[in-house]
Design a protein around this motif. Structure first.
Motif: not given
Length: 266
Positions: A51-58
């Motif tokens: 499993x994983x987490x992700x933060x991003x700007x778009x």
């Protein structure tokens, strides 16, 4: 005569033992990095299933389309940006299949300007001028995506992830504003006259429950679908997504969205 064997003669025995020891040390030394590499590869392969987490700007581009007739459609594009958080739940230890969900905050805005000029001669006078209309629209919303994603490994630390899903959206704000500037010139034989006027409607919400805009017909809640693909270069994430909404953002107005994301996976 006493026969001297190869294993009993001290000089020959010494030269036999030295290469044997050296060969053993060489094999042992070569095996250590190989075992380390195999361990790293096994860890990397196992990480595809974790499993994983992700933060991003778009960057977001929202298209609003309104059918003015059965053959003609007018569209308006809202440029904006988004902030995203997503968690991927592993569904299997043998298949890199994941259920993704999270929350995305989006801010969209658009300004359009149109200018018209006129000139009307009347006897000894000429009336001329211009009318400039500046229209602004803003939208703030947040999405809750639910995706089914599949990881495809490229090498030990890089992989791409195609996905498809649905999103639930709440429009927190949808408002518009119109500013009109008129400039009127009158040319006479003796002198000229000029006058500039401004008219501003102020910000008006498009939600009927707010009771401000007389033609408000916006919808706060929407549901839609989307599909996309992401590329993980180690922990750096780059993705592109496109989707449309099943429900309209305003009465008679359909919406779709293009999203380009840059993020960090951990």
């Amino acid at each position: 005569m006493k026969r001297i064997g190869f294993t009993t003669h001290p000089t020959i025995s010494r030269f036999i033992k030295l290469p044997t020891v050296s060969l053993f040390l060489a094999i042992s030394t070569a095996t250590i990095p190989a075992q380390t590499k195999m361990t790293d590869m096994k860890t990397s392969i196992n990480s595809i299933y974790n499993s994983y987490n992700r933060v991003a700007v778009a960057y977001t581009n929202t298209k609003l389309s309104e059918g003015v007739s059965s053959y003609e459609t007018e569209s308006l594009h809202l440029n904006g940006f988004g902030i995203e958080y997503l968690h991927g739940f592993s569904l299997s230890k043998r298949i890199p299949l994941f259920l993704e969900t999270g929350v995305n905050f989006n801010f969209g805005f658009r300004t359009e300007t149109e200018t018209a000029y006129y000139s009307i001669p009347v006897e000894n006078e000429t009336y001329s001028g211009s009318i400039e209309a500046k229209y602004k629209i803003q939208n703030i919303n947040f999405d809750i995506p639910v995706n089914l994603a599949y990881k495809i490994g490229i090498n030990e630390k890089n992989y791409c992830t195609p996905y498809v899903g649905i999103n639930l959206r709440m429009n927190c704000m949808l408002r518009e504003k119109l500013h009109i500037t008129t400039e009127e010139n009158v040319q006479m034989q003796s002198h000229n006259m000029s006058e500039i006027k401004h008219y501003d409607t102020g910000w008006s919400t498009l939600y009927p429950e707010d009771g401000i805009h007389p033609f408000a017909d916006g919808y706060r809640y929407q549901i839609g679908w989307h599909a996309g693909v992401g590329m993980n270069l180690r922990q750096i994430y780059v993705g592109v997504e496109y989707g449309t909404d099943f429900t309209q953002i305003c009465r008679g107005v359909d919406s779709s969205k293009l999203v380009i994301s840059l993020g960090y996976t951990f």
